[in-house]
Design an enzyme around this catalytic site. Structure first.
Site, PDB file in Angstrom:
ATOM      1  CE  LYS A 117      -3.761   2.325   1.730  1.00 40.91           C
ATOM      2  NZ  LYS A 117      -3.499   3.667   1.783  1.00 40.91           N
ATOM      3  CG  HIS A 126     -32.257  21.305 -13.504  1.00 39.36           C
ATOM      4  ND1 HIS A 126     -33.054  21.618 -14.475  1.00 39.36           N
ATOM      5  CD2 HIS A 126     -32.357  21.669 -12.246  1.00 39.36           C
ATOM      6  CE1 HIS A 126     -32.713  22.837 -13.900  1.00 39.36           C
ATOM      7  NE2 HIS A 126     -32.442  22.922 -12.602  1.00 39.36           N
ATOM      8  CG  ASP A 139     -36.790  22.938 -23.271  1.00 39.94           C
ATOM      9  OD1 ASP A 139     -37.973  23.156 -22.899  1.00 39.94           O
ATOM     10  OD2 ASP A 139     -36.321  22.836 -22.693  1.00 39.94           O
ATOM     11  CB  SER A 188     -40.669  24.013 -18.818  1.00 39.19           C
ATOM     12  OG  SER A 188     -41.341  25.421 -18.477  1.00 39.19           O
ATOM     13  N   GLY A 189     -42.829  24.392 -15.810  1.00 41.35           N
ATOM     14  CA  GLY A 189     -42.733  25.005 -14.710  1.00 41.35           C
ATOM     15  C   GLY A 189     -42.799  26.548 -15.006  1.00 41.35           C
ATOM     16  N   GLY A 241     -42.651  27.414 -20.873  1.00 39.79           N
ATOM     17  CA  GLY A 241     -43.141  26.154 -21.827  1.00 39.79           C
ATOM     18  C   GLY A 241     -43.579  24.751 -21.893  1.00 39.79           C
ATOM     19  CG  HIS A 264     -40.000  20.027 -20.351  1.00 43.96           C
ATOM     20  ND1 HIS A 264     -39.521  19.889 -19.342  1.00 43.96           N
ATOM     21  CD2 HIS A 264     -39.597  20.589 -21.045  1.00 43.96           C
ATOM     22  CE1 HIS A 264     -38.964  20.778 -19.193  1.00 43.96           C
ATOM     23  NE2 HIS A 264     -38.848  21.580 -20.202  1.00 43.96           N
ATOM     24  CG  ASP A 311     -31.621  23.606 -28.703  1.00 43.85           C
ATOM     25  OD1 ASP A 311     -30.895  22.722 -29.530  1.00 43.85           O
ATOM     26  OD2 ASP A 311     -31.216  24.023 -27.476  1.00 43.85           O
TER      27      ASP A 311
END
Length: 868
Positions: free
Chosen positions: A262, A689, A707, A742-743, A746, A748, A797
């Site tokens: 070691k 996330h 997204d 998305s909160g 947007g 998802h 995107d």
């Protein structure tokens, strides 16, 4: 050049900005306290070729004990008519004069920094650097390899907090109009390297680049599809490293083991690819500049494509490794004990003994400072007795037939002659008689979210070390002890009270045993560890129960490559998930529940805690096994929050997984039980996330993510129209999908997938789908990346479908005044009447009582993407 005490004090103060901008557990740049080797011939100057946000040249002059620095975008010019911009930046320590290496992505100044020029300088008239700097008019004469003669630096005006200067050549007979020194000599004076890589690993080469002073081997074609294009990418394929468990001899009773010495040093993993080399610590820090002799010696293996694992050690006069001797000018070696990748093949799944045989063939003929780890014959007791007689730290027990498995497990055991422990420094006592020295260190280990006091360390220091530590720690003194229920500490020998400090540094100490109240008995200081973070200092408890024997050695099969890939993405913690349910833990205790996190609504931390508790039955199944990134707002959403990929200082029961990102590895939280969510709520982690893949199959996403965001110019009606168009496209292919808010503004849309899809397939499909939507609505949407060409249209995107990309978790809060929630929807709700703002912390629970878990179909999988 000697400096006065006043200059040194000023230098410490002036390096505060340099220190504040850097995390020295991530970057290999020298900390302010690192001593700088002194030469002769006057004050020094250096120029760094730094590929950060943009390629530029950093001129640094030694003035009053620091390197005063200017960023020159185009570099120095030999043409007196060419007056180039020079922006003054923070002062750097003198030790930076020898720095060369890659600053990791995510760190301040990320990118390659080459030592492009070095030498000495003086002013005209001589000895007036400090006065001329104060006046804003420097006339310097440089004596370097590439820069010779006089240059002017003239301050013109401030630019924000930075001073803007002009740099131009003096007319002294050394000027050369038309001569571009940066083009003619792009190479480093230290390594000969010319090409640089900025953040994100883009590579820059000058158009008129000449061959470097030190030849760099040309890249050769990869042997197999598994080959990586850079040594850093090759490291990423086999990251993270395998770790050992502290154990007693009895733990080796029920299996066959091989034993090795070691070594007491720095863990280091090296990769060779195409003639290039990468050398990194277990945390992903670049070690090339810290151990240049080792790095240069590794060139002997440069014709191979390989990744090896080992320890960098410093040897005492008897040839024994001693951690405290590292960096002290004694002989250093890189002791290699395993091979992970060899000539295009991932060999981690091979049995231990076969990997050792391949390693011996690879290292045949190498000379110090490279060597192969020494094996020790005999049983565990016999091997440990040999280590004790020889004065070694201990032995490593490695189970016969075992693969190389990322993370900490029981196939490698540490058997120690003398115990040692990594501890966080939380305070110190001074030496008596007003000497500027340290009497003892006060240390602690991490227990959950708090620090546990572990005692005083009063021996093991030289007078020089005592002074250096006192100076180092004096900068971090705090009024309140960071240790919970800290004892009143007074140095009885010196009759001095303790100073408490912010836990910033890690010490390694040797000791005899732990006392019943959790203190170190007879601890002795061995050195500081810059490769460890304070939060990693947890008390090591040796395993005593035997490791179960296997039925036989691991056999190679036709699916070896796939098994190795799975092993790379799976940590010891992930394997625990696969074999048994999480063990019960004590209830998570809410702290500071009265703290208001959403002032507009009056929602407190207790409200968030209760929300996470109530939605846990739906959130946990969606999050289980997925690495998380967190956004935290400990002072509420009206104050600045911060984003965290990796976490430190987590409780023992909380599941985490270590993932290698670019040039560093990060431990991610993995939610696998309601208590995990409550712990996150107590950390004010409002927004979670999640990855699209789970730890067991990090390369295989569970869904395709779309997204959609209206952007600053779009309307919500436009967004709904495009979302419904996307649904029609998917249904035309026979694919079901799940929408959610998305909160924010947007939406998802997730398409659940059967196992076996890759991120590349998901991304290609998402691009194709978005192209179809944009073609149907050319006035509303585009897939054009260029902002100038979008002409106000909504940008579609597909970039979220990539390894390491995340999406806001279902039922996660967002940090807006009205406390919105990312909420799963039924497709019947996706109409122009949809109002995402109505799904909030106080309304979602009532909604769930009515509609249930609308996200469950996203976890069903079973769908196969059509051929490209």
């Amino acid at each position: 050049m000697a400096t006065s005490r006043r200059s040194k004090t000023s230098a410490r103060t002036r390096l505060g900005t340099y220190r504040a901008k850097r995390d020295f557990s991530l970057t290999s740049e020298p900390a302010p306290e690192v001593p700088a080797p002194r030469g002769e011939g006057g004050p020094i100057f250096v120029v760094h070729k730094h590929d950060a946000t943009r390629l530029h040249y950093d001129l640094r002059l030694e003035i009053d004990g620091v390197l005063v620095s200017w960023a020159i975008p185009k570099g120095p010019s030999y043409d007196p008519a060419d007056k180039r911009l020079a922006v003054q930046t923070e002062d750097h320590p003198l030790a930076y004069a020898t720095f060369e290496g890659r600053i990791p992505d995510g760190a301040y100044g990320a990118g390659d920094s080459l030592l492009w020029e070095e030498g000495t300088f003086d002013t005209v008239p001589p000895g007036q650097a400090s006065e001329q700097l104060a006046r804003g008019r420097l006339h310097v004469v440089l004596h370097g390899h590439k820069l010779e003669g006089g240059w002017h630096l003239i301050r013109t005006r401030p630019m924000g907090k930075k001073a803007q200067w002009l740099c131009f050549k003096a007319k002294d007979g050394t000027e050369q109009p038309g001569y571009d020194v940066t083009v003619e000599h792009p190479e480093s004076v230290k390594s000969g390297q010319s090409a640089t890589r900025g953040p994100g690993r883009r590579t820059r080469r000058t158009a008129a680049q000449r061959a470097p002073a030190k030849p760099v081997r040309a890249s050769r074609p990869a042997r197999t599809k598994g080959s990586a294009r850079t040594p850093e990418a090759l490291l990423g394929k086999v990251w993270p490293p395998m770790l050992a468990t502290l154990a007693q001899v009895d733990a080796t009773a029920d299996a066959d083991w091989r034993f090795e010495v070691k070594y007491d040093g720095f863990r280091a993993i090296a990769a060779f690819q195409g003639g290039r080399i990468a050398l990194q610590s277990r945390n992903g820090n670049d070690l090339s500049s810290r151990f240049p002799t080792i790095f240069q010696a590794l060139e002997a293996l440069g014709e191979h494509e390989a990744v090896v694992d080992g320890e960098i050690v410093a040897l005492d006069p008897k040839g024994r490794s001693r951690f405290q001797l590292l960096g002290k000018g004694v002989e250093e070696r890189y002791v290699i004990f395993d091979v992970l990748w060899l000539e295009g093949e991932d060999v981690r799944s091979l049995p231990l003994e076969e990997r050792r045989a391949r390693l011996e063939r690879l290292l045949e003929g190498v000379k110090p400072p490279l060597e192969i780890a020494e094996q020790v014959k005999g049983s565990a007791k016999q091997s440990l007795s040999q280590a004790k007689r020889r004065g070694l730290e201990g032995v490593m027990a490695k189970r016969v037939g075992s693969p190389y498995t990322p993370g900490r497990g029981a196939d490698w055991l540490k058997l120690k002659v003398q115990a040692n422990q990594e501890v966080a420094i939380v305070g110190f006592t001074p030496m008596a008689n007003e000497r500027p020295e340290l009497g003892s260190l006060l240390v602690a280990v991490r227990e959950g979210d708090t620090w546990k006091y572990a005692g005083k360390v009063g021996t093991g220091y030289s007078t020089k070390v005592r002074r250096e530590l006192r100076t180092l720690l004096a900068r971090d003194v705090v009024k309140k002890s960071p240790v919970k229920d800290a004892p009143y500490v007074r140095d009885a020998l010196h009759n001095e009270e303790a100073f408490w400090v912010k836990p910033r540094y890690v010490a390694q100490v040797a000791f005899t045993e732990w006392t019943e109240d959790g203190r170190l008995r007879h601890p002795s200081f061995q050195g500081l560890r810059s490769d460890k973070r304070p939060e990693e200092c947890v008390r090591e408890k040796p395993r005593s129960t035997p490791v179960r024997a296997t039925r036989g050695p691991h056999r190679r099969t036709g699916t070896k490559t796939r098994q190795a890939t799975r092993a790379a993405g799976r940590t010891a913690v992930a394997r625990k998930q696969a074999t048994r349910a999480p063990s019960p833990v004590a209830p998570v205790v809410l702290t500071h529940g009265e703290r208001v996190l959403f002032p507009q609504k009056g929602f407190t931390k207790a409200d968030v805690f209760a929300y996470f508790r109530d939605v846990a039955p739906l959130m946990v199944p969606a999050l289980t096994g997925r690495p998380l990134a967190l956004q935290q707002w400990p002072r509420g959403v009206d104050e600045p929050g911060f984003f965290r990929q990796g976490v430190q200082g987590t409780p023992d029961w909380l599941t985490t997984t270590c993932i290698h990102h670019e040039a560093r590895s990060l431990p991610h939280v993995v939610v696998d039980r309601p208590e995990s969510l409550l712990w996150l709520a107590n950390q004010s982690a409002l927004t979670l996330h999640i990855w699209s893949s789970r730890v067991e199959h990090l390369e295989e996403p569970d869904w395709v993510v779309f997204d959609l965001d209206p952007g600053p110019a779009g309307t919500f009606d436009d967004l709904i129209q495009l979302t419904l168009s996307l649904r029609r496209y998917l249904e035309g292919l026979g694919l079901a999908s799940v929408p959610k808010t998305s909160g924010k503004r947007g939406l998802h849309v997730l398409v659940p997938l059967a196992p076996g899809h890759t991120y590349a397939q998901a991304g290609a499909f998402a691009n194709k789908a978005f192209e179809a939507v944009a073609a149907e609505h050319p006035r509303l949407a585009t897939v054009e990346r260029s902002k100038e060409r979008r002409q106000g249209r909504l940008y579609l995107d597909a970039g979220q479908n990539a390894w390491g990309k995340t999406v806001v978790a279902p039922y996660s809060l967002r940090a807006l005044p009205h406390a919105p929630v990312s909420t799963p929807l039924s497709w019947s709700e996706v109409t122009p009447k949809l109002n995402p703002a109505r799904f909030t912390l106080d309304s979602v629970r009532r909604r769930l009582d009515k509609v249930g878990d609308l996200f469950a179909p996203a976890l069903a999988g079973g769908q196969t993407l059509p051929p490209a």
